[in-house]
Design a protein around this motif. Structure first.
Motif, PDB file in Angstrom:
ATOM      1  N   LEU A 228       0.873  -1.144   0.025  1.00  0.00           N
ATOM      2  CA  LEU A 228      -0.079  -0.151  -0.051  1.00  0.00           C
ATOM      3  C   LEU A 228       0.841   1.078  -0.012  1.00  0.00           C
ATOM      4  N   ALA A 229       2.001   1.239   0.989  1.00  0.00           N
ATOM      5  CA  ALA A 229       2.718   2.585   1.097  1.00  0.00           C
ATOM      6  C   ALA A 229       3.318   2.661  -0.269  1.00  0.00           C
ATOM      7  N   ILE A 230       4.100   1.597  -0.795  1.00  0.00           N
ATOM      8  CA  ILE A 230       4.967   1.953  -2.165  1.00  0.00           C
ATOM      9  C   ILE A 230       4.181   2.063  -3.145  1.00  0.00           C
ATOM     10  N   ARG A 231       3.042   1.522  -3.400  1.00  0.00           N
ATOM     11  CA  ARG A 231       2.249   1.827  -4.436  1.00  0.00           C
ATOM     12  C   ARG A 231       1.850   3.313  -4.451  1.00  0.00           C
ATOM     13  N   LEU A 232       1.340   3.802  -3.271  1.00  0.00           N
ATOM     14  CA  LEU A 232       0.920   5.212  -3.146  1.00  0.00           C
ATOM     15  C   LEU A 232       2.158   5.958  -3.422  1.00  0.00           C
ATOM     16  N   LEU A 233       3.142   5.751  -2.866  1.00  0.00           N
ATOM     17  CA  LEU A 233       4.573   6.669  -3.112  1.00  0.00           C
ATOM     18  C   LEU A 233       5.012   6.672  -4.573  1.00  0.00           C
ATOM     19  N   ALA A 234       5.157   5.639  -5.365  1.00  0.00           N
ATOM     20  CA  ALA A 234       5.568   5.269  -6.364  1.00  0.00           C
ATOM     21  C   ALA A 234       4.780   6.178  -7.683  1.00  0.00           C
ATOM     22  N   ASN A 235       3.284   6.063  -7.116  1.00  0.00           N
ATOM     23  CA  ASN A 235       2.499   7.016  -8.065  1.00  0.00           C
ATOM     24  C   ASN A 235       2.601   8.426  -8.122  1.00  0.00           C
ATOM     25  N   MET A 236       2.835   8.849  -6.901  1.00  0.00           N
ATOM     26  CA  MET A 236       2.816  10.432  -6.314  1.00  0.00           C
ATOM     27  C   MET A 236       4.367  10.613  -6.993  1.00  0.00           C
ATOM     28  N   VAL A 237       5.264  10.015  -6.706  1.00  0.00           N
ATOM     29  CA  VAL A 237       6.696  10.373  -7.071  1.00  0.00           C
ATOM     30  C   VAL A 237       6.740  10.453  -8.696  1.00  0.00           C
ATOM     31  N   ALA A 238       6.234   9.357  -9.347  1.00  0.00           N
ATOM     32  CA  ALA A 238       6.207   9.066 -10.806  1.00  0.00           C
ATOM     33  C   ALA A 238       5.493  10.166 -11.538  1.00  0.00           C
ATOM     34  N   GLY A 239       4.351  10.630 -11.126  1.00  0.00           N
ATOM     35  CA  GLY A 239       3.597  11.658 -11.792  1.00  0.00           C
ATOM     36  C   GLY A 239       4.280  13.169 -11.661  1.00  0.00           C
ATOM     37  N   HIS A 240       4.793  13.377 -10.539  1.00  0.00           N
ATOM     38  CA  HIS A 240       5.473  14.584  -9.926  1.00  0.00           C
ATOM     39  C   HIS A 240       6.831  14.707 -10.706  1.00  0.00           C
ATOM     40  N   THR A 241       7.443  13.522 -10.864  1.00  0.00           N
ATOM     41  CA  THR A 241       8.963  13.648 -11.494  1.00  0.00           C
ATOM     42  C   THR A 241       8.851  13.798 -12.832  1.00  0.00           C
ATOM     43  N   LEU A 242       7.712  13.366 -13.552  1.00  0.00           N
ATOM     44  CA  LEU A 242       7.522  13.718 -14.974  1.00  0.00           C
ATOM     45  C   LEU A 242       7.168  14.976 -15.164  1.00  0.00           C
ATOM     46  N   MET A 243       6.118  15.578 -14.252  1.00  0.00           N
ATOM     47  CA  MET A 243       5.980  16.986 -14.488  1.00  0.00           C
ATOM     48  C   MET A 243       7.251  17.817 -14.292  1.00  0.00           C
ATOM     49  N   ALA A 244       8.140  17.476 -13.243  1.00  0.00           N
ATOM     50  CA  ALA A 244       9.307  18.187 -13.080  1.00  0.00           C
ATOM     51  C   ALA A 244      10.414  18.045 -14.450  1.00  0.00           C
ATOM     52  N   VAL A 245      10.443  16.905 -14.876  1.00  0.00           N
ATOM     53  CA  VAL A 245      11.230  16.675 -16.059  1.00  0.00           C
ATOM     54  C   VAL A 245      11.002  17.679 -17.482  1.00  0.00           C
ATOM     55  N   LEU A 246       9.553  17.623 -17.337  1.00  0.00           N
ATOM     56  CA  LEU A 246       8.842  18.516 -18.551  1.00  0.00           C
ATOM     57  C   LEU A 246       9.328  19.689 -18.230  1.00  0.00           C
ATOM     58  N   PHE A 247       9.272  20.252 -17.009  1.00  0.00           N
ATOM     59  CA  PHE A 247       9.384  21.765 -16.953  1.00  0.00           C
ATOM     60  C   PHE A 247      11.006  21.987 -17.018  1.00  0.00           C
ATOM     61  N   SER A 248      11.718  21.023 -16.546  1.00  0.00           N
ATOM     62  CA  SER A 248      13.342  21.206 -16.640  1.00  0.00           C
ATOM     63  C   SER A 248      13.806  21.258 -17.862  1.00  0.00           C
TER      64      SER A 248
END
Lengths: 336, 173
Positions: A228-248
């Motif tokens: 449960l913990a890793i699924r939630l973490l991975a989904n949140m990190v992945a989406g935000h990382t994608l956003m950060a990569v796009l902006f960078s």
């Protein structure tokens, strides 16, 4: 400013993961996730309290209008609560369990949802921007160079921190095993861990598999909440990382010595994609909050001495004969 | 726009303080919501549910009553139609019977009148004939006496009358 943009292109993950804030208590630096947890909890409680006031039945002087929920947010919350209760939790857990665990599950859902939605709002980045605009960019650049915390008081995605998601999963873990000991008792829980009543009281020849099942079940005790913990973490990190990569991307162009117009063009295109990804992130915020709550409900119901139909449990754990699980499908939710 | 990169710690690292904060804050949130929010929302939803179910039941009852009333009305309407038909038939039968009686009585009276008229006509004719015969007899006797120059006695007169009557009767009919 250019230095900062270049720094932004170095490691997009730095904008996603948890970090220390500018606040500290008695020398202990608070992380952004800790502040987000507190603020998120306050916002969640406040919004839900306001919604509850609008959902509850009004005075009789209002006539039939006293049964109508006022306000868009309250109506949305009401729809979500009704949908989760009647379409999801009651069919999965049965009336008794759903009634008992509804407060915890709904609280977890709305709390996680609030934290996820907070992550979509760039509070920290706005503070950093203000910090730079106030003439502190040189210091900020130095912060980058020396990896010191920026002057950020609040922001980030709390659920993008494994510490936070593990803490939430710990609550699910406690709920699951509280349910097990309450319904099955110590003996029933131990039998469950050993493969079930039929196996424990079955032929002696089958006892050889009990240690294997016991190890697997003990592992499952921790793996389920950890998942449960890793699924939630991975989904949140992945989406935000994608956003950060796009902006960078624009910063990367500048850092590579590209022209400014190229950096601007790429930033524009990346921004358009980032908007689209934001809608996906919005959906993921709801989806992950729901999945966390729903799987907790499923795990709780698997530990229930309930006759509301969990054939999967019976098949998975060999509980078919000892009466801890039902045979048949869950009753459909009653109309409310 | 992301402006500043911070320290990129390991995503899988776990810190005790944020973990404990998460547990405590989440538990406090659950407790507060369980005490002050969910009971209120559940009560409101349940009351609305009961209200809706009550309204639906009342509407169904009203519809059932209306349907029963309509069926009763239609039944009474059919019964009234049947009663009216029966009354019309009886009235027609009575009228027909009265007309038949009236006709029969009229025909009987007419026949009686006709019969009486015929009888009176016969009597009148017979009287007229008798009077004519008597007058003719007297006239004949008178003529005969004048012709014969003598008075005819009763015996002659009678014989003469009878003969005249016979002749008159045979010639008149």
């Amino acid at each position: 400013m250019t230095t900062l943009l270049l720094a932004a292109g170095d490691n997009p993950l730095g904008h996603v993961l948890d970090r220390d804030s500018a606040l500290s208590i008695e020398g202990t630096r608070l992380t952004l996730s800790m502040i987000s947890l507190v603020v998120g909890a306050l916002v969640c409680i406040t919004v839900l309290m306001m919604a509850a006031r609008r959902i509850k039945t009004g005075p009789s002087s209002e006539g039939n209008a006293r049964f109508v929920t006022k306000g868009r947010i309250a109506q949305v919350i009401e729809v979500i609560v009704l949908g989760l209760r009647d379409q999801m939790l009651v069919p999965v857990m049965g009336e008794r369990l759903a009634k008992a665990w509804l407060p915890l599950l709904l609280s977890l859902f709305f709390f996680i949802l609030t934290l996820n939605l907070f992550g979509l709002i760039p509070f920290a980045d706005v503070q950093e921007m203000l910090h730079v605009m106030m003439g502190q960019h040189e210091k900020a650049a130095a912060d980058v160079a020396h990896a010191e915390p920026a002057a950020v008081f609040f922001g980030g995605t709390a659920t993008a921190s494994l510490s936070v998601t593990l803490g939430l999963a710990a609550i699910s873990f406690c709920a699951i095993w509280w349910q097990s000991f309450r319904d099955l008792g110590v003996k029933g829980t131990l039998e469950h861990l050993c493969g079930g009543h039929d196996l424990v009281h079955g032929p002696i020849g089958l006892w050889a598999v009990i240690p294997i099942i016991f190890v697997v079940e003990i592992g499952g005790m921790f793996i389920k909440p950890a998942a449960l913990a890793i699924r939630l973490l991975a989904n949140m990190v992945a989406g935000h990382t994608l956003m950060a990569v796009l902006f960078s991307f624009g910063a990367m162009v500048l850092k590579a010595g590209g022209p400014t117009w190229a950096a601007g063009s790429i930033t524009l295109v990346a921004g358009i994609f980032a908007v689209l990804i934001t809608f996906l992130e919005l959906f993921v915020a709801f989806l992950q909050a729901f999945i966390f709550m729903f799987l907790t409900a499923v795990f709780i119901s698997l530990m229930a001495h309930e006759d509301h139909g969990h054939e999967e449990h019976a098949h998975d754990h060999g509980h078919g004969g000892h009466g801890h699980v039902g045979h048949g499908h869950a009753e459909p939710a009653p109309a409310h | 726009m992301f402006l500043l990169a911070a320290d990129a710690s390991n995503p899988m690292s776990v810190q005790i303080l944020p973990l404990a904060t998460a547990v405590v804050v989440a538990l406090v949130t659950v407790i507060v919501l369980s005490l002050f929010v969910w009971p209120t929302i559940a009560k409101g939803l349940d009351e609305r549910n009961e209200k809706i179910l009550g309204e639906i039941k009342a509407a169904e009852d009203a519809r059932a009553n209306a349907k029963a009333a309509q069926e009763e009305f239609e039944r009474k309407l059919v019964q009234a139609q049947q009663d009216a038909d029966t009354m019309i038939k009886e009235a027609r039968a009575q009228a027909q019977k009265a007309a038949d009686d009236l006709r029969a009585r009229s025909e009987a009276e007419l026949a009686e009148l006709k019969k009486r008229a015929n009888a009176e006509m016969d009597a009148a004719r017979r009287q007229a004939v008798a009077e004519l015969e008597a007058h003719a007899a007297e006239l004949a006797v008178s003529v005969a006496g004048k012709i014969l120059g003598r008075t005819i006695d009763a015996k002659d007169q009678k014989a003469l009358v009878e003969q005249s009557i016979k002749e008159f009767a045979s010639s008149g009919r």
